[in-house]
Design a protein around this motif. Structure first.
Motif, mmCIF file in Angstrom:
data_model
loop_
_atom_site.group_PDB
_atom_site.id
_atom_site.type_symbol
_atom_site.label_atom_id
_atom_site.label_comp_id
_atom_site.label_asym_id
_atom_site.label_seq_id
_atom_site.Cartn_x
_atom_site.Cartn_y
_atom_site.Cartn_z
ATOM 1 N N ALA A 138 13.863 12.709 3.278
ATOM 2 C CA ALA A 138 12.810 12.077 4.066
ATOM 3 C C ALA A 138 13.263 10.728 4.608
ATOM 4 O O ALA A 138 13.702 9.871 3.856
ATOM 5 C CB ALA A 138 11.555 11.903 3.228
ATOM 6 N N PHE A 139 13.110 10.550 5.898
ATOM 7 C CA PHE A 139 13.494 9.301 6.536
ATOM 8 C C PHE A 139 12.561 8.162 6.123
ATOM 9 O O PHE A 139 12.974 7.024 6.006
ATOM 10 C CB PHE A 139 13.477 9.476 8.054
ATOM 11 N N LYS A 140 11.295 8.437 5.916
ATOM 12 C CA LYS A 140 10.307 7.398 5.611
ATOM 13 C C LYS A 140 10.068 7.230 4.112
ATOM 14 O O LYS A 140 9.068 6.674 3.700
ATOM 15 C CB LYS A 140 8.976 7.736 6.299
ATOM 16 N N PHE A 141 10.974 7.675 3.280
ATOM 17 C CA PHE A 141 10.783 7.659 1.835
ATOM 18 C C PHE A 141 10.491 6.267 1.287
ATOM 19 O O PHE A 141 9.567 6.075 0.492
ATOM 20 C CB PHE A 141 12.009 8.255 1.128
ATOM 21 N N ARG A 142 11.270 5.287 1.669
ATOM 22 C CA ARG A 142 11.136 3.954 1.071
ATOM 23 C C ARG A 142 9.751 3.360 1.328
ATOM 24 O O ARG A 142 9.096 2.859 0.409
ATOM 25 C CB ARG A 142 12.218 3.018 1.600
ATOM 26 N N GLY A 143 9.298 3.398 2.565
ATOM 27 C CA GLY A 143 7.978 2.844 2.896
ATOM 28 C C GLY A 143 6.853 3.626 2.253
ATOM 29 O O GLY A 143 5.876 3.047 1.757
ATOM 30 N N ALA A 144 6.978 4.947 2.243
ATOM 31 C CA ALA A 144 5.935 5.782 1.641
ATOM 32 C C ALA A 144 5.853 5.530 0.136
ATOM 33 O O ALA A 144 4.762 5.381 -0.417
ATOM 34 C CB ALA A 144 6.210 7.254 1.931
ATOM 35 N N TYR A 145 6.995 5.471 -0.529
ATOM 36 C CA TYR A 145 7.013 5.233 -1.973
ATOM 37 C C TYR A 145 6.386 3.879 -2.295
ATOM 38 O O TYR A 145 5.584 3.751 -3.216
ATOM 39 C CB TYR A 145 8.441 5.306 -2.509
ATOM 40 N N ASN A 146 6.745 2.873 -1.527
ATOM 41 C CA ASN A 146 6.188 1.539 -1.740
ATOM 42 C C ASN A 146 4.681 1.546 -1.510
ATOM 43 O O ASN A 146 3.921 0.977 -2.301
ATOM 44 C CB ASN A 146 6.880 0.522 -0.835
ATOM 45 N N ALA A 147 4.215 2.188 -0.439
ATOM 46 C CA ALA A 147 2.777 2.229 -0.148
ATOM 47 C C ALA A 147 2.014 2.948 -1.256
ATOM 48 O O ALA A 147 0.962 2.474 -1.711
ATOM 49 C CB ALA A 147 2.538 2.916 1.196
ATOM 50 N N ILE A 148 2.534 4.077 -1.714
ATOM 51 C CA ILE A 148 1.864 4.836 -2.766
ATOM 52 C C ILE A 148 1.804 4.028 -4.065
ATOM 53 O O ILE A 148 0.820 4.084 -4.799
ATOM 54 C CB ILE A 148 2.556 6.199 -2.978
ATOM 55 N N SER A 149 2.835 3.237 -4.323
ATOM 56 C CA SER A 149 2.854 2.448 -5.554
ATOM 57 C C SER A 149 1.760 1.383 -5.571
ATOM 58 O O SER A 149 1.416 0.871 -6.630
ATOM 59 C CB SER A 149 4.218 1.799 -5.755
ATOM 60 N N HIS A 150 1.206 1.044 -4.400
ATOM 61 C CA HIS A 150 0.150 0.038 -4.319
ATOM 62 C C HIS A 150 -1.252 0.641 -4.314
ATOM 63 O O HIS A 150 -2.237 -0.094 -4.224
ATOM 64 C CB HIS A 150 0.347 -0.830 -3.072
#
Length: 78
Positions: free
Chosen positions: A55-67
């Motif tokens: 997934a290209f958007k993994f980093r942003g998605a993971y960070n958003a979900i963690s919040h």
């Protein structure tokens, strides 16, 4: 309700990096002599598609979900 622009600080970036470091793989930055020749520029490609899940958007998605709050997490994520 209109979306408001988000200001991202250096501290926000450091916090996100700390949150995702255990889940994200370090991905390469690649170059292409053919792409450089075609564009007349030096291009650099950050290959986030090399994440384990592709997934290209993994980093942003993971960070958003963690919040997300526990209540928001109950609703799930698509």
């Amino acid at each position: 309700m209109p979306l408001l622009p988000m200001a991202v600080s250096a501290d926000d970036v450091r916090e996100a990096a700390n949150i995702i470091k255990a889940a994200a793989q370090r991905t390469p930055v690649l170059t292409s002599t053919q792409a450089n020749a075609l564009t007349g520029a030096s291009l650099f490609f950050k290959c986030e598609n090399y994440q384990r899940i592709g997934a290209f958007k993994f980093r942003g998605a993971y960070n958003a979900i963690s919040h997300l709050t526990p209540e928001q997490k109950k609703n799930g994520v698509v």
